[in-house]
Scaffold this active site. Structure first.
Site, PDB file in Angstrom:
ATOM      1  N   ASP A 119       0.849  -1.194   0.000  1.00 36.74           N
ATOM      2  CA  ASP A 119       0.000   0.000   0.000  1.00 36.74           C
ATOM      3  C   ASP A 119       0.885   1.245   0.000  1.00 36.74           C
ATOM      4  O   ASP A 119       2.013   1.206   0.502  1.00 36.74           O
ATOM      5  CB  ASP A 119      -0.865  -0.030   1.283  1.00 36.74           C
ATOM      6  CG  ASP A 119      -2.126   0.803   1.207  1.00 36.74           C
ATOM      7  OD1 ASP A 119      -2.107   1.864   0.553  1.00 36.74           O
ATOM      8  OD2 ASP A 119      -3.122   0.410   1.837  1.00 36.74           O
ATOM      9  N   ASP A 223      -3.141   1.407  -5.008  1.00 43.69           N
ATOM     10  CA  ASP A 223      -2.378   2.660  -4.950  1.00 43.69           C
ATOM     11  C   ASP A 223      -0.948   2.464  -4.459  1.00 43.69           C
ATOM     12  O   ASP A 223      -0.162   3.416  -4.426  1.00 43.69           O
ATOM     13  CB  ASP A 223      -3.130   3.760  -4.185  1.00 43.69           C
ATOM     14  CG  ASP A 223      -3.276   3.512  -2.691  1.00 43.69           C
ATOM     15  OD1 ASP A 223      -2.385   2.898  -2.085  1.00 43.69           O
ATOM     16  OD2 ASP A 223      -4.291   3.968  -2.127  1.00 43.69           O
TER      17      ASP A 223
HETATM   18  N1  ARG Z   1      -4.514   8.464   5.456  1.00 48.17           N
HETATM   19  C1  ARG Z   1      -5.627   8.964   4.737  1.00 48.17           C
HETATM   20  C2  ARG Z   1      -6.909   8.845   5.575  1.00 48.17           C
HETATM   21  O1  ARG Z   1      -6.889   8.328   6.650  1.00 48.17           O
HETATM   22  C3  ARG Z   1      -5.794   8.236   3.401  1.00 48.17           C
HETATM   23  C4  ARG Z   1      -6.046   6.753   3.513  1.00 48.17           C
HETATM   24  C5  ARG Z   1      -6.080   6.090   2.178  1.00 48.17           C
HETATM   25  N2  ARG Z   1      -6.402   4.696   2.324  1.00 48.17           N
HETATM   26  C6  ARG Z   1      -6.618   3.868   1.294  1.00 48.17           C
HETATM   27  N3  ARG Z   1      -6.966   2.639   1.592  1.00 48.17           N
HETATM   28  N4  ARG Z   1      -6.526   4.275   0.056  1.00 48.17           N
HETATM   29  O2  ARG Z   1      -7.943   9.276   5.162  1.00 48.17           O
HETATM   30 MN    MN Z   2      -5.063   0.996   1.655  1.00 49.64          MN
HETATM   31 MN    MN Z   3      -3.624   3.165  -0.190  1.00 49.15          MN
END
Ligand code: ARG
Ligand code: MN
Ligand code: MN
Ligand code: MN
Length: 294
Positions: A119, A223
């Protein structure tokens, strides 16, 4: 091997719309056909029912957006996975990453499990630390038993041990989230370590750390890949894994013969070009499940 595909068209945990089309995008990119061509028996279990965000109240003020329906869908997904035979390899198709509170728990079949979290994000926020309230930024904290009591008790109190978690590809961590990750002693290979050590050394160290556990789950957020390769994601971050880095990681994990389940999450065809991201992720699943160049 027997592989079971389970769709979880979840679009309640993310800030941008469209990731509920992820399971369709992956089916359209021939996930099951690709795995059959490797020699596996594949059954598609269909989709877990998940309500649309437009039909529910966000309850934004709670700090946990759409908690109720996420709890229900994660519980249902976890129960369905937990009922599979031990030898069946489940692939959960998201949906946003909030599904992993249910899928990691269900795939563990109540055993001690290692988690390889591929990730850009650590997804280790609690409701108190989260800047967004989006639950897809919180699954790992809840898997170790932090955060909201209802969300972390999915699966009846089974929790991961922080020392059984390895994260790879990380390059975006919120400020208070960083303190939590450090406090809990999660092993994190950021993109800096990927550049410095190389992915093959990281795969080796990961397997040294987790390879003797009875079950090993790979949770792959699209991502993690560089956005030039996987543009169809809601929270892209520059500087991600290259095509070959990600494939080599999957190939080395596959060769170990230790991996027992997988998630493919955050594929958002509404933000993609020609379903490219789903096709790339089908390739990743193929490498993890034994596709070889020669
Ligand atoms: N850290 C950010 C949040 O807590 C983005 C999290 C993104 N997570 C993902 N699974 N794409 O909102
Ligand atoms: Mn994620
Ligand atoms: Mn992510
Ligand atoms: Mn708990």
């Amino acid at each position: 091997m027997d592989i079971a595909l389970l769709g979880i068209p979840m679009d309640l945990g993310a800030g941008r719309r469209g990731v509920d089309m992820g399971p369709s995008a992956l089916r359209n990119a021939r996930l099951s056909r690709t795995l059959r061509d490797i020699g596996h028996r594949v059954s598609d279990l269909g989709d877990v029912p998940v309500p649309l965000p437009e039909t529910r109240d966000k309850h934004e003020e709670s700090g946990l957006i759409f908690l109720e329906p996420i709890l229900q869908a994660c519980t249902a997904a976890g129960q369905q996975l937990a009922m599979l035979g031990e030898e069946v390899f489940p692939i959960s198709m998201g949906g946003d990453h909030s599904i992993s509170v249910g899928t990691v728990t269900g795939a563990a079949r109540s055993q001690r499990s290692g988690l390889i979290w591929v990730d850009a994000h650590t997804d280790f926020n609690t409701p108190a630390s989260s800047p967004s309230g989006n639950i897809h930024g919180m699954p790992v904290a809840h898997l170790v038993g932090l955060g909201d009591a209802q969300l972390n008790s999915i699966g009846g109190g089974w929790h991961m041990r922080p020392e059984d978690i390895v994260m790879i590809g990380i390059r975006s961590v919120d400020r208070r989230e960083r303190d939590l990750v450090r406090e809990q002693g999660i092993t994190v290979y950021t993109m800096k370590e990927v550049d410095q050590l190389g992915i093959s050394r990281i795969a080796e160290e990961t397997l040294e750390r987790l390879g003797s556990l009875p079950r090993l789950h790979v949770s792959f957020d699209a991502d993690a890949l560089d956005p030039s390769l996987a543009p169809g994601v809601g929270t892209p971050v520059p500087g991600g894994l290259t095509y070959r880095e990600a494939h080599l990681l999957m190939e080395l994990l596959s060769e170990s013969g230790r991996v027992t389940s997988m998630d493919i999450v955050e594929v958002n065809p509404a933000l993609d070009h020609q379903n490219q991201t789903a096709h790339v992720m089908v390739g990743m699943a193929a490498s993890l499940l034994g596709k070889r160049i020669l």
